[in-house]
Design a protein around this motif. Structure first.
Motif, PDB file in Angstrom:
ATOM      1  N   ASN A  24     117.778  11.335  48.974  1.00  0.00           N
ATOM      2  CA  ASN A  24     116.585  12.063  49.650  1.00  0.00           C
ATOM      3  C   ASN A  24     115.410  11.303  49.386  1.00  0.00           C
ATOM      4  OD1 ASN A  24     117.815  14.440  50.947  1.00  0.00           O
ATOM      5  ND2 ASN A  24     118.413  15.047  48.713  1.00  0.00           N
ATOM      6  N   TYR A  25     114.875  10.733  50.520  1.00  0.00           N
ATOM      7  CA  TYR A  25     113.722   9.729  50.305  1.00  0.00           C
ATOM      8  C   TYR A  25     112.645  10.440  51.495  1.00  0.00           C
ATOM      9  CZ  TYR A  25     116.494   6.871  47.670  1.00  0.00           C
ATOM     10  OH  TYR A  25     117.487   6.548  46.501  1.00  0.00           O
ATOM     11  N   THR A  26     111.330  10.165  51.533  1.00  0.00           N
ATOM     12  CA  THR A  26     110.537  10.623  52.400  1.00  0.00           C
ATOM     13  C   THR A  26     109.906   9.395  53.250  1.00  0.00           C
ATOM     14  OG1 THR A  26     108.507  10.468  51.061  1.00  0.00           O
ATOM     15  CG2 THR A  26     109.920  12.712  51.056  1.00  0.00           C
ATOM     16  N   GLY A  27     110.134   8.273  52.965  1.00  0.00           N
ATOM     17  CA  GLY A  27     109.668   6.956  53.553  1.00  0.00           C
ATOM     18  C   GLY A  27     108.261   6.716  52.722  1.00  0.00           C
ATOM     19  N   SER A  28     107.411   7.749  52.549  1.00  0.00           N
ATOM     20  CA  SER A  28     106.194   7.681  51.926  1.00  0.00           C
ATOM     21  C   SER A  28     105.653   9.028  51.477  1.00  0.00           C
ATOM     22  CB  SER A  28     105.099   6.904  52.640  1.00  0.00           C
ATOM     23  OG  SER A  28     104.800   7.530  53.867  1.00  0.00           O
ATOM     24  N   ASP A  29     104.788   9.060  50.269  1.00  0.00           N
ATOM     25  CA  ASP A  29     104.238  10.300  49.973  1.00  0.00           C
ATOM     26  C   ASP A  29     103.188   9.993  49.088  1.00  0.00           C
ATOM     27  OD1 ASP A  29     103.863  13.130  49.540  1.00  0.00           O
ATOM     28  OD2 ASP A  29     105.869  13.441  48.840  1.00  0.00           O
ATOM     29  N   THR A  30     102.334  10.856  49.034  1.00  0.00           N
ATOM     30  CA  THR A  30     101.105  10.825  48.005  1.00  0.00           C
ATOM     31  C   THR A  30     101.654  11.088  46.348  1.00  0.00           C
ATOM     32  OG1 THR A  30     100.485  13.190  47.995  1.00  0.00           O
ATOM     33  CG2 THR A  30      99.678  11.727  49.804  1.00  0.00           C
ATOM     34  N   LEU A  31     100.782  10.580  45.604  1.00  0.00           N
ATOM     35  CA  LEU A  31     101.294  10.620  44.127  1.00  0.00           C
ATOM     36  C   LEU A  31     101.170  12.219  43.703  1.00  0.00           C
ATOM     37  CD1 LEU A  31     101.772   9.360  41.300  1.00  0.00           C
ATOM     38  CD2 LEU A  31      99.171   9.282  41.068  1.00  0.00           C
ATOM     39  N   THR A  32     100.297  12.861  44.512  1.00  0.00           N
ATOM     40  CA  THR A  32     100.422  14.271  44.254  1.00  0.00           C
ATOM     41  C   THR A  32     101.687  15.076  44.617  1.00  0.00           C
ATOM     42  OG1 THR A  32      98.034  14.726  44.436  1.00  0.00           O
ATOM     43  CG2 THR A  32      99.492  16.801  44.664  1.00  0.00           C
ATOM     44  N   GLY A  33     102.280  14.541  46.013  1.00  0.00           N
ATOM     45  CA  GLY A  33     103.417  15.263  46.356  1.00  0.00           C
ATOM     46  C   GLY A  33     104.579  14.605  45.659  1.00  0.00           C
ATOM     47  N   ALA A  34     104.545  13.392  45.227  1.00  0.00           N
ATOM     48  CA  ALA A  34     105.506  12.869  44.368  1.00  0.00           C
ATOM     49  C   ALA A  34     105.669  13.632  43.076  1.00  0.00           C
ATOM     50  CB  ALA A  34     105.329  11.335  44.039  1.00  0.00           C
ATOM     51  N   THR A  35     104.406  14.102  42.338  1.00  0.00           N
ATOM     52  CA  THR A  35     104.642  14.993  41.380  1.00  0.00           C
ATOM     53  C   THR A  35     104.968  16.448  41.477  1.00  0.00           C
ATOM     54  OG1 THR A  35     102.495  13.732  40.620  1.00  0.00           O
ATOM     55  CG2 THR A  35     102.873  16.058  39.598  1.00  0.00           C
ATOM     56  N   ALA A  36     104.856  17.002  42.682  1.00  0.00           N
ATOM     57  CA  ALA A  36     105.245  18.265  42.885  1.00  0.00           C
ATOM     58  C   ALA A  36     106.839  18.297  42.877  1.00  0.00           C
ATOM     59  CB  ALA A  36     104.973  18.855  44.010  1.00  0.00           C
ATOM     60  N   TYR A  37     107.488  17.211  43.480  1.00  0.00           N
ATOM     61  CA  TYR A  37     108.676  17.102  43.946  1.00  0.00           C
ATOM     62  C   TYR A  37     109.547  16.158  43.084  1.00  0.00           C
ATOM     63  CZ  TYR A  37     107.936  19.977  47.716  1.00  0.00           C
ATOM     64  OH  TYR A  37     107.405  21.037  48.555  1.00  0.00           O
ATOM     65  N   SER A  38     108.694  15.551  42.176  1.00  0.00           N
ATOM     66  CA  SER A  38     109.404  14.671  41.015  1.00  0.00           C
ATOM     67  C   SER A  38     110.010  13.373  41.719  1.00  0.00           C
ATOM     68  CB  SER A  38     110.367  15.517  40.132  1.00  0.00           C
ATOM     69  OG  SER A  38     110.658  15.003  38.942  1.00  0.00           O
ATOM     70  N   ASP A  39     109.498  12.725  42.355  1.00  0.00           N
ATOM     71  CA  ASP A  39     110.070  11.542  43.038  1.00  0.00           C
ATOM     72  C   ASP A  39     110.062  10.367  42.338  1.00  0.00           C
ATOM     73  OD1 ASP A  39     110.497   9.037  44.592  1.00  0.00           O
ATOM     74  OD2 ASP A  39     110.051  10.505  46.505  1.00  0.00           O
ATOM     75  N   ASN A  40     111.372  10.140  41.689  1.00  0.00           N
ATOM     76  CA  ASN A  40     111.630   9.072  40.891  1.00  0.00           C
ATOM     77  C   ASN A  40     111.277   7.683  41.188  1.00  0.00           C
ATOM     78  OD1 ASN A  40     112.521  10.386  38.928  1.00  0.00           O
ATOM     79  ND2 ASN A  40     114.909  10.128  39.073  1.00  0.00           N
ATOM     80  N   SER A  41     111.421   7.381  42.754  1.00  0.00           N
ATOM     81  CA  SER A  41     111.226   6.206  43.367  1.00  0.00           C
ATOM     82  C   SER A  41     109.923   5.708  43.254  1.00  0.00           C
ATOM     83  CB  SER A  41     111.623   6.213  44.800  1.00  0.00           C
ATOM     84  OG  SER A  41     111.146   5.065  45.680  1.00  0.00           O
ATOM     85  N   ILE A  42     108.883   6.675  43.486  1.00  0.00           N
ATOM     86  CA  ILE A  42     107.511   6.675  43.382  1.00  0.00           C
ATOM     87  C   ILE A  42     106.969   6.344  41.757  1.00  0.00           C
ATOM     88  CG2 ILE A  42     105.374   7.580  43.714  1.00  0.00           C
ATOM     89  CD1 ILE A  42     106.360   8.742  46.317  1.00  0.00           C
ATOM     90  N   TYR A  43     107.484   7.266  41.110  1.00  0.00           N
ATOM     91  CA  TYR A  43     106.901   7.278  39.681  1.00  0.00           C
ATOM     92  C   TYR A  43     107.445   6.179  39.056  1.00  0.00           C
ATOM     93  CZ  TYR A  43     104.075  11.442  38.583  1.00  0.00           C
ATOM     94  OH  TYR A  43     103.250  12.133  38.613  1.00  0.00           O
ATOM     95  N   ALA A  44     108.674   5.474  39.534  1.00  0.00           N
ATOM     96  CA  ALA A  44     108.799   4.362  38.708  1.00  0.00           C
ATOM     97  C   ALA A  44     107.927   3.140  39.012  1.00  0.00           C
ATOM     98  CB  ALA A  44     110.479   3.963  39.095  1.00  0.00           C
ATOM     99  N   GLU A  45     107.503   3.119  40.461  1.00  0.00           N
ATOM    100  CA  GLU A  45     106.566   2.025  40.745  1.00  0.00           C
ATOM    101  C   GLU A  45     105.417   2.307  40.199  1.00  0.00           C
ATOM    102  OE1 GLU A  45     104.758  -0.071  44.773  1.00  0.00           O
ATOM    103  OE2 GLU A  45     106.345   1.408  44.793  1.00  0.00           O
ATOM    104  N   VAL A  46     104.776   3.298  40.085  1.00  0.00           N
ATOM    105  CA  VAL A  46     103.488   3.832  39.294  1.00  0.00           C
ATOM    106  C   VAL A  46     103.589   3.555  37.870  1.00  0.00           C
ATOM    107  CG1 VAL A  46     101.910   5.653  38.830  1.00  0.00           C
ATOM    108  CG2 VAL A  46     102.848   5.597  41.146  1.00  0.00           C
ATOM    109  N   GLY A  47     104.610   3.938  37.362  1.00  0.00           N
ATOM    110  CA  GLY A  47     104.732   3.707  35.913  1.00  0.00           C
ATOM    111  C   GLY A  47     104.909   2.169  35.509  1.00  0.00           C
ATOM    112  N   LEU A  48     105.461   1.381  36.325  1.00  0.00           N
ATOM    113  CA  LEU A  48     105.459   0.132  35.911  1.00  0.00           C
ATOM    114  C   LEU A  48     103.959  -0.687  36.225  1.00  0.00           C
ATOM    115  CD1 LEU A  48     109.388  -0.904  37.370  1.00  0.00           C
ATOM    116  CD2 LEU A  48     108.310  -0.540  34.806  1.00  0.00           C
ATOM    117  N   ARG A  49     103.428  -0.245  37.235  1.00  0.00           N
ATOM    118  CA  ARG A  49     102.216  -0.888  37.669  1.00  0.00           C
ATOM    119  C   ARG A  49     101.360  -0.759  36.464  1.00  0.00           C
ATOM    120  NH1 ARG A  49      99.166  -0.193  43.338  1.00  0.00           N
ATOM    121  NH2 ARG A  49     101.188  -1.152  43.756  1.00  0.00           N
ATOM    122  N   VAL A  50     101.232   0.491  36.028  1.00  0.00           N
ATOM    123  CA  VAL A  50     100.437   0.936  34.703  1.00  0.00           C
ATOM    124  C   VAL A  50     100.768   0.290  33.534  1.00  0.00           C
ATOM    125  CG1 VAL A  50      99.800   2.624  33.284  1.00  0.00           C
ATOM    126  CG2 VAL A  50      99.847   3.384  35.715  1.00  0.00           C
TER     127      VAL A  50
END
Length: 771
Positions: free
Chosen positions: A439-465
């Protein structure tokens, strides 16, 4: 003879005579001091100590009795009841010259004197068994002045000349503290090895560390060289070498004792090799002294945690026999609500269990702690010692670091299968991230990824930080276990797990506006468990009669970062993975579920409390794939439901106390208003439940299960996270997203009615799964 030479000889004779007189005077002074001190001190015999012993008591936040610290589990043995191997193990590691010394170690005293002179402070250092025994008997603190050290040495010298070595080592072993509530060598043998099937009679009915039990000396007589070495090694630091909380350190220390025993001729090479190969006692088999339930409440997990702090600060002798009045932070009413919230969903001995820690936001004080089903049966404290994988609940630290780094809540990220090169591997290792069921959305905001716990987005955000930066921030926020910096940690895949106590403490840092609130009596890295210690007419190690907690505030996050993260984590309950936790008013938090369904979490807070709830099997990792009415256990199921019920109960307790306080301050004859005085506890929950979101019965997506906890770069055998099948905006959607992993048609209801103050979901409304 020339006059000058005669003059020099006279001066030399005068100096020699003066030196002799001074030396004689010094010897006389020291001898007189030794005799005066020895005659001025009471008898140190163990049995005489009982005459002056007073139990220390533990009280809850409101002064209600909580428990007793006493030496009732101490069993005094005679020299003949303690086997030679046990005495040899202690001598080998604590005082190898015990048989020949005069009660004092001149070299150790010399080192201590030099340290005192060089550092102009208190001294520490090696000491004889006689000196350690005297220190324990006098309830001396760890950091003593030079005079206090000399005073103890004087008495140790007298002791060595008045008692036989056998009496000294026996009295020492009867007095020493071995951790986990074991006071004395026989109590230690029962605590650590009483459940071992090889120790016949040790674990017999009534043979625990409390009560009459088996014949005195029966357990210690059966100790093997390795077991004797383990206990001997614990003496130096009962908490540091605790085989439950620090098994690696305990094993290393035991092996060191065995090596010393071999080198000093106490054991053979065969004994040594068999000893180092022997396993440590399993945590489930280590049985501390039984705790008495207070009004049907199991406070044993909390009191064991606090008791260890008292022992570390004041010493075992003063803690057990010093008559201390210890006011703790536990609230018995809130503790009862926590236990009932868990029992309403997980009541039986079979199946998973839960751990819960509740901390008051404003003070950092622990108000409730559930560490397992029953302390007397399973004393291993899941709340403070259960290091389990956090799943997506760890993303709160990613988010804090990202916001600090200037990443906007509205920033847009791609949601798809992603492959990352593991740093330092030259491209040989890759970290592949999936969302659950594709299940992927194609794209989402960081807020949306937080609400629905999107691993794909959070992995990229975490590695960037940066994983190092996230790990450092998580530690500053309150996590005390080692935090790995492998790529999988960005979505909760740690090499070492976290405890519910640490998770509640770290999340409270966000709830307190970015300030970590910690205690000062014991450690500035822990939440507050003790409010005040009163020694009465006696004194504490610093000479005072009282110790009062003064919580320390440490700024970790900027206030605006904490405020922004709070608003983002509110969406998790409003329309994300934890809608079943919503309580009809402000609340924020994060779910967590591991990819193997072995651990499920919800950690969140309202305006008063920060609460961490973990659900899983306590003794080993067992996938919970069908435990929620035939469906998997996600963070949004049992953990969120337990959190929800507890919070509503806590709100009811708070309201009832406010009404009672208002009634007491109201002038006589003035009414309380229609029905106010007759409102039963928890009746306020009806309105709270009615105003809470009705989406509890609506299936929602199962999100955010993390990558494997072992921290490798290979993908898991099953998907590690999920995202709604359709793209979600940054603001709450009008209707919930479709659910890829639906909840059961008839979700499990509590097998017993939830307490009245539990309200809401007591009847078993559907709970959305969540990662």
């Amino acid at each position: 003879m020339p006059t000058g030479r005669r003059t020099r000889l006279k001066k030399l004779r005068f100096l020699l005579i003066l030196l002799a007189v001074l030396l004689l005077g010094l010897v006389s002074f020291v001898f007189g001091m030794f005799m005066a001190i020895a005659s001025d001190l009471p008898s140190l015999d163990n049995r005489a100590e009982y005459d002056n012993a007073r139990n220390s008591v533990l009280l809850d936040d409101l002064g209600r009795p909580l428990g007793v610290l006493s030496h009732q589990n101490q069993i005094l043995l005679t020299p003949g009841q303690i086997p030679r191997i046990v005495k040899d193990a202690v001598i080998a590691i604590e005082d190898k010259r015990f048989a020949s010394n005069s009660g004092i170690d001149i070299r150790a005293i010399g080192r201590a004197f030099v340290q005192d002179v060089l550092h102009s402070g208190t001294i520490q250092g090696a000491s004889t068994i006689e000196q350690q025994f005297v220190k324990n008997a006098l309830q001396a603190q760890n950091h003593r002045t030079l005079f206090e050290k000399l005073r103890e040495a004087a008495l140790a010298y007298q002791l060595a000349h008045r008692w036989s070595k056998e009496k000294i080592i026996t009295e020492y072993l009867n007095t020493i503290y071995f951790g986990n509530g074991a006071y004395g060598i026989e109590s230690a043998a029962r605590t650590y090895f009483g459940q071992d099937v090889n120790h016949l009679g040790c674990g017999a009915e009534g043979g625990g560390t409390g009560g009459a039990g088996p014949h005195p000396g029966l357990c210690v007589a059966q100790l093997s060289p390795a077991e004797a070495a383990l206990l001997a090694g614990i003496i130096q630091s009962p908490s540091g070498y605790d085989p439950v909380t620090n098994p690696a350190a305990a094993r290393a220390r035991r092996d060191l004792v065995l090596r010393e025993m071999l080198q000093q001729g106490y054991i053979t090479r065969t004994d040594y090799e068999e000893g180092i190969a022997q396993a440590l006692p399993a945590p489930k088999d280590i049985q501390p002294p039984h705790q008495t339930l207070v009004e049907g409440i199991d406070a044993g997990y909390f009191t064991s945690w606090v008791s260890q702090q008292i022992i570390e600060r004041y010493g075992a002798t003063r803690a057990f026999t010093g008559g201390l009045k210890i006011t703790t932070t536990l609230d018995l009413d809130v503790q009862r609500a926590a236990e009932q919230a868990i029992d309403s969903y997980l009541p039986g001995p079979e199946g998973p269990t839960a751990s819960l820690v509740a901390i008051e936001n404003s003070t950092g004080e622990v108000r409730a702690m559930v560490g397992g089903r029953n302390y007397d049966e399973t004393p291993f404290n899941l709340a403070t010692e259960g290091e389990r994988q956090p799943g997506s609940s760890f993303k709160a630290f990613d988010l804090a670091a990202a916001l600090q780094d200037g990443i906007s809540p509205g920033s847009v990220w791609s949601s798809r299968v992603k492959t990352f090169i593991v740093p330092g591997t030259a491209g040989r290792e890759k970290f592949v991230v999936h969302n659950d069921e594709g299940n992927y959305t194609g794209s989402d905001t960081l807020t949306g990824a937080t609400a629905y716990s999107d691993n794909s987005i959070y992995a990229e955000v975490g590695l960037r930080v940066g994983t190092t930066r996230i790990a450092r921030l998580a530690r500053r926020m309150g996590i005390t276990t080692p935090i790995s910096i492998n790529p999988a940690m960005t979505i909760g895949g740690l090499k070492v797990g976290v405890t519910p106590l640490d998770m509640a403490h770290a999340y409270e840092t966000i709830a307190h506006g970015g300030e970590r609130v910690s205690g000062t009596l014991v450690s500035d890295s822990q939440p507050v468990g003790i409010q005040e210690v009163d020694a009465g007419s006696r004194t504490l190690p610093d000479g005072h009669h009282h110790d009062v907690e003064h919580a320390a505030l440490t700024r970790v996050l900027p206030p605006d970062v904490a405020e922004t993260e709070t608003s983002m984590l509110e969406t998790v309950l409003q329309y994300g993975t934890a809608r079943s936790a919503a309580i009809g008013q402000f609340a924020a938090g994060k779910t967590g579920t591991t990819s193997n369904f072995g651990d499920a979490w919800f950690v969140g807070w309202d305006r008063k409390y920060t609460v961490a709830v973990w659900v899983g099997y306590p003794n080993r990792l067992i996938p919970m794939t069908t435990e929620f009415g035939g469906k998997p256990v996600f963070g949004g199921t049992y953990p969120a439901l337990i959190w929800h019920n507890f919070m509503l109960s806590a709100l009811g307790i708070e309201k009832e106390r406010a009404e009672r306080s208002a009634a007491k301050s109201r002038p006589a004859g003035v009414g309380a208003g229609a029905g106010a005085a007759s409102t039963p506890e928890g009746s306020s929950q009806g309105s709270a439940t009615e105003s809470s979101p009705t989406s509890h019965a609506t299936p929602v997506p199962a999100h955010g299960t993390p990558a494997p906890s072992h921290g490798t770069s290979t993908p898991p055998s099953q998907p590690s996270g999920s995202q709604p099948a359709t793209q979600q905006p940054a603001t709450p959607p009008a209707t919930p997203a479709p659910e890829p992993a639906p909840t059961p048609a008839s979700p499990p209801a509590p097998s017993t009615p939830a307490p009245q103050s539990g309200g809401g979901t007591a009847g078993g409304t559907a709970a959305p799964p969540g990662g």
